[in-house]
Design a protein around this motif. Structure first.
Motif, short mmCIF file in Angstrom:
data_model
loop_
_atom_site.label_atom_id
_atom_site.label_comp_id
_atom_site.label_asym_id
_atom_site.label_seq_id
_atom_site.Cartn_x
_atom_site.Cartn_y
_atom_site.Cartn_z
N ILE A 274 0.81 -1.20 0.01
CA ILE A 274 -0.17 0.09 0.04
C ILE A 274 0.93 1.22 -0.04
N THR A 275 0.38 2.28 -0.63
CA THR A 275 1.21 3.86 -0.78
C THR A 275 0.86 4.51 0.33
N GLY A 276 1.64 5.37 0.78
CA GLY A 276 1.32 6.31 1.73
C GLY A 276 1.79 6.03 3.00
N CYS A 277 2.77 4.93 3.14
CA CYS A 277 3.26 4.71 4.60
C CYS A 277 4.38 5.49 4.61
N GLU A 278 4.64 6.34 5.64
CA GLU A 278 5.58 7.25 5.85
C GLU A 278 6.86 6.57 5.75
N GLY A 279 6.91 5.55 6.48
CA GLY A 279 8.23 4.63 6.79
C GLY A 279 9.01 4.02 5.74
N PHE A 280 8.10 3.92 4.71
CA PHE A 280 8.51 2.84 3.70
C PHE A 280 8.58 3.66 2.29
N SER A 281 9.59 3.18 1.47
CA SER A 281 9.50 3.93 0.02
C SER A 281 9.32 2.72 -0.91
N LEU A 282 8.44 2.79 -2.11
CA LEU A 282 8.11 1.62 -2.85
C LEU A 282 8.77 1.73 -4.05
N SER A 283 9.07 0.76 -4.61
CA SER A 283 9.45 0.70 -6.33
C SER A 283 8.29 1.11 -7.02
N SER A 284 8.84 1.44 -8.25
CA SER A 284 7.46 1.92 -9.16
C SER A 284 6.56 0.85 -9.43
N ARG A 285 6.76 -0.46 -9.24
CA ARG A 285 5.87 -1.64 -9.29
C ARG A 285 5.12 -1.80 -8.19
N ARG A 286 5.63 -1.18 -6.92
CA ARG A 286 5.06 -1.43 -5.65
C ARG A 286 5.21 -2.98 -5.20
N ASP A 287 6.02 -3.56 -5.64
CA ASP A 287 6.21 -4.98 -5.00
C ASP A 287 7.34 -4.99 -4.29
N MET A 288 8.21 -3.83 -3.94
CA MET A 288 9.53 -3.82 -3.19
C MET A 288 9.25 -2.71 -2.28
N ALA A 289 9.56 -2.95 -1.05
CA ALA A 289 9.51 -1.96 -0.06
C ALA A 289 10.64 -1.55 0.46
N LEU A 290 11.31 -0.49 0.76
CA LEU A 290 12.35 -0.04 1.57
C LEU A 290 12.24 0.74 2.55
N ARG A 291 12.47 0.20 3.90
CA ARG A 291 12.51 0.99 5.17
C ARG A 291 13.39 1.96 5.20
N ASN A 292 13.06 3.44 5.12
CA ASN A 292 13.87 4.66 4.91
C ASN A 292 14.10 5.14 6.28
N ASN A 293 14.68 6.39 6.13
CA ASN A 293 15.13 6.94 7.55
C ASN A 293 13.96 7.54 8.44
N SER A 294 12.74 7.61 8.01
CA SER A 294 11.88 8.16 8.73
C SER A 294 11.56 7.45 10.39
N PRO A 295 11.48 8.43 11.08
CA PRO A 295 11.30 7.86 12.57
C PRO A 295 10.05 7.27 12.63
N THR A 296 9.16 7.33 11.79
CA THR A 296 7.85 6.57 12.14
C THR A 296 8.27 5.24 12.00
N CYS A 297 7.66 4.37 12.94
CA CYS A 297 7.71 3.05 12.95
C CYS A 297 6.32 2.44 13.00
N GLY A 298 6.09 1.58 11.85
CA GLY A 298 4.78 0.75 11.97
C GLY A 298 4.69 -0.18 10.96
N VAL A 299 3.56 -0.97 10.70
CA VAL A 299 3.54 -2.23 9.80
C VAL A 299 3.20 -1.55 8.52
N LEU A 300 3.99 -2.07 7.38
CA LEU A 300 3.49 -1.63 5.90
C LEU A 300 2.64 -2.96 5.62
N TYR A 301 1.37 -2.43 5.02
CA TYR A 301 0.50 -3.69 4.64
C TYR A 301 0.34 -3.76 3.08
N SER A 302 -0.12 -4.83 2.66
CA SER A 302 -0.66 -4.86 1.36
C SER A 302 -1.75 -3.98 0.80
N LYS A 303 -1.70 -3.58 -0.30
CA LYS A 303 -2.75 -2.83 -0.87
C LYS A 303 -4.27 -3.13 -0.67
#
Length: 437
Positions: A274-303
């Motif tokens: 799912i898009t819009g999660c502050e703590g993760f950056s997604l690839s163009s196909r949205r099948d790869m997620a990268l935990r970024n440097n944002s201090p926000t810590c939460g669960v990234l779910y599927s769309k």
């Protein structure tokens, strides 16, 4: 009355015989179709192999002739240069000698005139001085034959025999490829291809998988390595792809013939985060997620809840960050916002240290630690729906979580039936990168 029953039985038997004959005919016609397809494959492959054979040897012949001509020209050029360089000092020496001969001839004529003609003292003195200046006792050195070049060519007499031997063993005709595709399974946004060795005497070192979209005729490499299966990702749903595989034998440089091409497609759309999660950056196909440097810590779910029983869900770690005991990768019934981990109720997950959690409780069994390049797979099947589909007391899923060369199997009890699950991940520290398929 009896005659009527006998007639009815005969009619029944005749009807059954007609039906059996019809089925028998249909089966035979299907086998004829199979034979025609087999014949078409043999003839078609023979035509293609014959064309490849002729093209290869034609190109090989042209290349060999060209290389021989180039080598011959190169050697002749080298020979001509060496001849020119060897002759040059002899030419210089010849010019010096010829100059000396001409000078001596002129001196000789002047001397004869001075002696035979008017014997004036002045002329004889001038001749004598000129003779002394020429240094008639100084002769140029001429090299001996052993000191000058004697050009020759060195040719390896064994080369022709070596070429003959290599040509006589170059190429081979095979009726079957040593490896064949044995399974094509649709995956969300991908196709799982499995192959196996079809020749017991063949020892494979690595495999090469290729695919072709819409039978366009242009195959592209999809995988090269030692594994006997590969998930081809980023394929379009409901589009036919053709696959083929070959292998390289142990200690060999050339690839084996290609397997029989097989076609498959997937009707399943690719999994997406799912898009819009502050703590993760997604690839163009949205099948790869990268935990970024944002201090926000939460669960990234599927769309959407796209994982259903009977499918295989795979998480592949493309990069790893610093682990934390709250980190998790897994599936859940609901996408609960505000949670910092999947280690909770109505969820099944694994942490990077290999610990498995079911409904928030850690299991005794543990899997290998997750690191860069690791893959974690989830397989689920419905074990029991209860007496009715809505019987909440007995809804049970058989779960298999695999990582490395180990797996954990258990039954997951839910308080209500669930047709599809969300997948998710959570990481406290940045640097983790997860591909889902």
């Amino acid at each position: 009355m009896m005659e009527i029953e006998i007639q009815a039985d005969l009619l029944k038997e005749a009807t059954e015989s007609i039906e059996a004959a019809k089925n028998y005919k249909d089966e035979l016609e299907q086998r004829l179709q199979g034979l025609n397809q087999a014949r078409k494959q043999i003839n078609g492959s023979a035509v293609q192999a014959r064309s490849s054979l002729q093209l290869h040897f034609r190109e090989l012949k042209e290349t060999v002739i060209r290389l021989l001509d180039e080598r011959s020209a190169s050697l002749l050029q080298e020979l001509n240069k060496m001849e020119e360089e060897s002759i040059r000092p002899l030419d210089d020496c010849q010019k010096l000698i010829e100059h000396g001969v001409n000078t001596a001839e002129e001196l000789l004529q002047e001397g004869e005139i001075a002696v035979l003609g008017d014997t004036a003292e002045e002329k004889l003195g001038n001749f004598t001085k000129k003779a002394l200046q020429i240094q008639l006792d100084s002769l140029p050195e001429v090299p001996s034959l052993v000191e000058v070049a004697c050009l020759s060519v060195q040719l390896d007499d064994s080369f022709l025999g070596f070429v003959k031997e290599r040509i006589s063993t170059h190429g081979a005709i095979a009726s079957r490829a040593p490896v064949q595709i044995e399974e094509l399974t649709e995956r969300p946004g991908g196709i799982l291809v499995r192959w196996c060795k079809d020749d017991e005497d063949f020892v494979p070192q690595e495999y090469r998988l290729q695919l072709c979209k819409n039978s366009a005729g242009h195959f592209e490499d999809a995988y090269t390595g030692a594994d006997t299966e590969f998930v081809v990702l980023h394929v379009d749903p409901n589009v036919c792809y053709t696959f083929r595989v070959c292998a390289r034998g142990e200690g060999r440089r050339e690839w084996s013939p290609w397997s029989v091409p097989q076609a498959a497609l997937t009707t399943l759309s690719a999994h997406e985060w799912i898009t819009g999660c502050e703590g993760f950056s997604l690839s163009s196909r949205r099948d790869m997620a990268l935990r970024n440097n944002s201090p926000t810590c939460g669960v990234l779910y599927s769309k959407e809840p796209t994982y259903t029983s009977g499918q295989t869900l795979t998480f592949r770690m493309e990069a790893a960050g610093m682990p934390d005991k709250r980190d998790s990768i897994g599936v859940c019934v609901e996408a609960q916002n505000g949670c910092d981990s999947l280690q909770r109720d109505k969820a099944v997950c694994i942490s990077p240290n290999g610990a498995v959690f079911v409904n928030g409780k850690e299991m005794t069994n543990q899997l290998p630690c997750v690191s860069t390049g690791s893959s974690v797979t989830f397989d689920m099947d419905v074990v029991n729906f209860g007496s009715t589909f809505n019987d909440a007391s007995c809804f049970k899923l058989r779960v298999i979580i695999s990582s490395g060369n180990r797996e954990v199997v258990f039954d997951w009890l839910l308080d209500q039936p669930c047709e599809a699950l969300y997948f998710g991940c959570s990481f406290v520290y940045p640097g983790w990168k997860v591909l889902v398929f």
